[in-house]
Design a protein around this motif. Structure first.
Motif, short mmCIF file in Angstrom:
data_model
loop_
_atom_site.label_atom_id
_atom_site.label_comp_id
_atom_site.label_asym_id
_atom_site.label_seq_id
_atom_site.Cartn_x
_atom_site.Cartn_y
_atom_site.Cartn_z
N THR A 1 0.82 -1.21 0.00
CA THR A 1 0.00 0.00 0.00
C THR A 1 0.86 1.26 0.00
O THR A 1 0.40 2.32 -0.42
N LEU A 2 2.10 1.16 0.45
CA LEU A 2 2.98 2.32 0.46
C LEU A 2 3.35 2.77 -0.95
O LEU A 2 3.84 3.87 -1.14
N LEU A 3 3.14 1.89 -1.92
CA LEU A 3 3.34 2.24 -3.32
C LEU A 3 2.01 2.33 -4.06
O LEU A 3 1.94 2.18 -5.28
N ALA A 4 0.92 2.55 -3.31
CA ALA A 4 -0.43 2.70 -3.88
C ALA A 4 -0.84 1.46 -4.66
O ALA A 4 -1.49 1.56 -5.70
N HIS A 5 -0.46 0.29 -4.17
CA HIS A 5 -0.79 -0.95 -4.86
C HIS A 5 -1.72 -1.80 -4.00
O HIS A 5 -1.46 -2.03 -2.82
N LEU A 6 -2.80 -2.28 -4.62
CA LEU A 6 -3.71 -3.23 -3.99
C LEU A 6 -3.91 -4.41 -4.92
O LEU A 6 -4.00 -4.23 -6.15
N ARG A 7 -3.99 -5.59 -4.36
CA ARG A 7 -4.30 -6.76 -5.18
C ARG A 7 -5.72 -6.66 -5.73
O ARG A 7 -6.58 -6.04 -5.14
N ARG A 8 -5.92 -7.31 -6.87
CA ARG A 8 -7.25 -7.31 -7.47
C ARG A 8 -8.27 -7.91 -6.50
O ARG A 8 -8.01 -8.93 -5.86
N GLY A 9 -9.40 -7.24 -6.38
CA GLY A 9 -10.44 -7.72 -5.49
C GLY A 9 -10.34 -7.19 -4.08
O GLY A 9 -11.16 -7.54 -3.23
N SER A 10 -9.33 -6.35 -3.82
CA SER A 10 -9.16 -5.82 -2.47
C SER A 10 -9.55 -4.35 -2.43
O SER A 10 -9.49 -3.64 -3.45
N THR A 11 -9.95 -3.90 -1.26
CA THR A 11 -10.44 -2.53 -1.09
C THR A 11 -9.98 -1.99 0.25
O THR A 11 -10.00 -2.72 1.26
N ILE A 12 -9.58 -0.71 0.27
CA ILE A 12 -9.30 -0.05 1.54
C ILE A 12 -10.64 0.37 2.15
O ILE A 12 -11.39 1.14 1.55
N VAL A 13 -10.94 -0.14 3.31
CA VAL A 13 -12.23 0.15 3.95
C VAL A 13 -12.09 1.16 5.08
O VAL A 13 -13.09 1.57 5.67
N GLY A 14 -10.85 1.57 5.37
CA GLY A 14 -10.65 2.56 6.41
C GLY A 14 -9.21 2.95 6.55
O GLY A 14 -8.30 2.19 6.19
N GLY A 15 -8.96 4.16 7.05
CA GLY A 15 -7.61 4.62 7.32
C GLY A 15 -6.97 5.32 6.15
O GLY A 15 -7.58 5.53 5.09
N SER A 16 -5.70 5.68 6.32
CA SER A 16 -4.97 6.42 5.29
C SER A 16 -3.52 6.00 5.26
O SER A 16 -2.97 5.49 6.24
N VAL A 17 -2.88 6.22 4.08
CA VAL A 17 -1.46 5.92 3.87
C VAL A 17 -0.82 7.15 3.24
O VAL A 17 -1.20 7.55 2.14
N THR A 18 0.15 7.75 3.94
CA THR A 18 0.82 8.95 3.45
C THR A 18 2.31 8.66 3.30
O THR A 18 2.94 8.13 4.22
N VAL A 19 2.86 9.00 2.13
CA VAL A 19 4.29 8.83 1.85
C VAL A 19 4.84 10.16 1.37
O VAL A 19 4.36 10.72 0.37
N ASP A 20 5.84 10.67 2.08
CA ASP A 20 6.49 11.94 1.75
C ASP A 20 5.46 13.06 1.59
O ASP A 20 5.54 13.88 0.67
#
Length: 571
Positions: free
Chosen positions: A61-80
């Protein structure tokens, strides 16, 4: 202890209450739940846990990558300073490889098979607007301590060993000097000497560039020497997060204590009992004499006049650096590479005799059944379009004429999986689970000789311990013999009766496990032992910039037992 922390307070990485679900049919299955952490410049966070715990999912997720069929359902990821999942396509491309880079677990899949290594390194530089000249490419190859850079950059990935492929992946990741380096099991394919060199390189670059590092690993020795803090994951939840020193000294969670208790130890642990077989009772199952294997006539021999024996119910481990000839020896024994010269004989307990110098197509069905290979890379050894059950049923049908679903279920249980895995595809399994399927497939044939080529590299320490126990139990119960190839000396110490040390295609030392770990004779063996990382270590072993080399002093030493080694001296 932290060798790389620079004490800056501004966070490069900020993950807050991250939750991710996968869609399975009409149901959403939570795989990451409420994960939070931060990483400052020059700081390393270790993320540990068993296969399927969610480590790699969080890391990607730190590289904005999610496997097919997956979803972020909460929270946040911030890089730089940027919310990675609010970036547009152009910004994501700049993030990946520029601001943040990843060294994946499977370098063989991360490299383009039809493109030469040098061109791939140039592309990594030029895609982010950096000069990709010949000298810069060679500099990157030298950074990761690969021999003969001019030759390396002209090769295709399949012409490199697994460890060499991984070092090229590290070179590509650091090419653009990113702010964040995500290491997803980066040293699983590396021998201990190269591992120490690679980790030292990463540590030094982190200090120089004030990079943040997320280190995902099941190797607690690696984590303890590299990470400032460690987060322990289980079932998608961080169950413990502490400084490295405090976590190893005073683990709080039961699961953390289980992980630490499962770790095999190397030279720092005492051998409780001499497990070496009584050689008066050993019946040779494999006898190799002056074996030579070469990929092409114009190339040096990958296996150069190697001699050894493997006895009934014996495990012979072969250790050495990447490119030393270990896997080539395994491929020759399995019939996937023909021997150029020498003798290589199989003597089965049921009277079966076979010539292992022949390729697999020239072997009888009985010999093919008796000698089975467990591949290093479970990802590429399983057909992605076949279910797990079909993969295991195939050798059953070929060698026994049976396709019993009950037998498939039994084999899955034997390797620590449940029968319902038979209906899954390899992509639906974690790396460790895929490796266990590969083991079950090899066992399905009813082999007499198992060739295990780096089979524990993708496994977390608890599963690793279970697999090693399983192999030992099968060896004793069914009279199996095993050639066990590994760069993990702690694992070797726990399973092998004897150890052969290879470098440059030759066996330079062969001895009982007890003798080799207590009194290594060859300088290369001593170098391997000194470079081994055990959990709780806070310093990386010293690594010379120039690779130590040896030269032939005066030929072969004959030990009078069918084995010969060269005498060497420091160059």
């Amino acid at each position: 202890m932290s060798a790389i922390s620079v004490g800056t307070t501004e966070n490069i990485v900020q993950v807050d209450d991250l939750s991710i679900s996968y869609s399975v049919g009409r149901h959403d299955v939570p795989v990451v739940r409420g994960v939070s952490f931060a990483i400052r410049p020059g700081e390393a966070l270790g993320l540990v846990g068993e296969s399927g715990s969610g480590k790699s999912t969080v890391a990607r997720t730190l590289l904005a990558h999610l496997r097919r069929g997956s979803t972020i359902v909460g929270g946040s990821v911030t890089v730089d300073g940027a919310d990675v999942f609010s970036l547009n396509d152009r910004e994501r491309r700049a993030l990946r490889g520029g601001t943040a880079a990843i060294v994946a677990q499977n370098a063989g899949q991360a490299l383009t098979p039809s493109m030469r290594v040098g061109r791939q390194l140039r592309e990594a530089l030029e895609s982010h607007g950096l000069p990709g000249g010949h000298d810069r490419v060679l500099e990157l190859v030298r950074h990761v301590r690969l021999p003969d850079p001019e030759s390396i950059i002209d090769r295709y990935p399949h012409q490199l060993s697994g460890g060499q492929q991984q070092r090229i992946a590290i070179a590509m990741a650091i090419a653009c000097r990113p702010r964040l380096l995500v290491l997803d099991e980066p040293t699983t394919a590396l021998d201990v000497v190269t591992q120490a060199a690679a980790l030292t390189l990463i540590r030094d670059l982190a200090v120089e560039l004030e990079m943040a590092i997320l280190l995902v690993s099941h190797d607690l020795g690696v984590v303890s020497t590299m990470a400032d803090e460690i987060a322990v994951m289980r079932d998608g939840i961080v169950v413990e997060h502490n400084t490295t020193a405090e976590l190893f000294a005073h683990p709080q969670h039961d699961y953390t204590r289980e992980l630490l208790a499962s770790v095999p130890r190397s030279r720092r642990a005492e051998i409780e009992a001499d497990t070496t077989l009584d050689k008066t009772e050993v019946v040779p199952v494999v006898v190799a004499q002056d074996l030579v294997v070469r990929y092409a006539r114009s190339l040096p021999a990958a296996v150069d006049h190697v001699s050894f024996e493997i006895g009934l119910r014996e495990t012979l481990a072969v250790v050495g650096e990447s490119g030393s000839g270990k896997s080539t020896l395994a491929m020759a024994m399995a019939g996937l590479l023909p021997a150029e010269s020498g003798s290589f004989a199989f003597h089965g307990s049921d009277g079966l005799e076979g010539d292992l110098t022949k390729p697999v197509a020239g072997r009888s069905l009985a010999l093919r059944r008796s000698v089975q290979l467990i591949f290093q890379n479970a990802d590429t050894s399983l057909n992605p379009r076949r279910t797990v059950g079909a993969a295991i049923a195939r050798p059953l049908r070929l060698f026994t004429g049976s396709t019993s679903k009950d037998r498939v279920a039994e084999l899955l249980v034997e390797v620590g999986l449940t029968p319902d895995f038979a209906s899954r595809l390899p992509a639906q399994l974690s790396g460790g689970q895929r490796q266990r399927v590969g083991i079950a497939r090899a066992l399905a044939a009813g082999a007499d000789l198992i060739i295990a080529d780096e089979i524990t590299t993708a496994l977390d320490v608890r599963v690793q311990a279970g697999v090693l126990d399983l192999l030992t139990e099968l060896r004793d119960a069914k009279g199996l013999s095993c050639l066990f190839i590994s760069h993990d000396l702690a694992v070797v110490r726990g399973i092998a009766d004897r150890v052969a040390v290879m470098t440059g295609g030759r066996i330079v030392e062969i001895a009982s496990t007890e003798d080799l770990f207590r009194s290594p004779n060859h300088p290369y063996t001593r170098q391997l032992l000194e470079a081994t990382l055990d959990p709780g270590m806070t310093e990386l072993p010293g690594v010379d910039d120039a690779k130590q080399t040896w030269r032939d002093a005066d030929g072969w030493d004959d030990h009078g037992n069918g084995h010969r080694t060269r005498r060497w001296e420091s160059a």
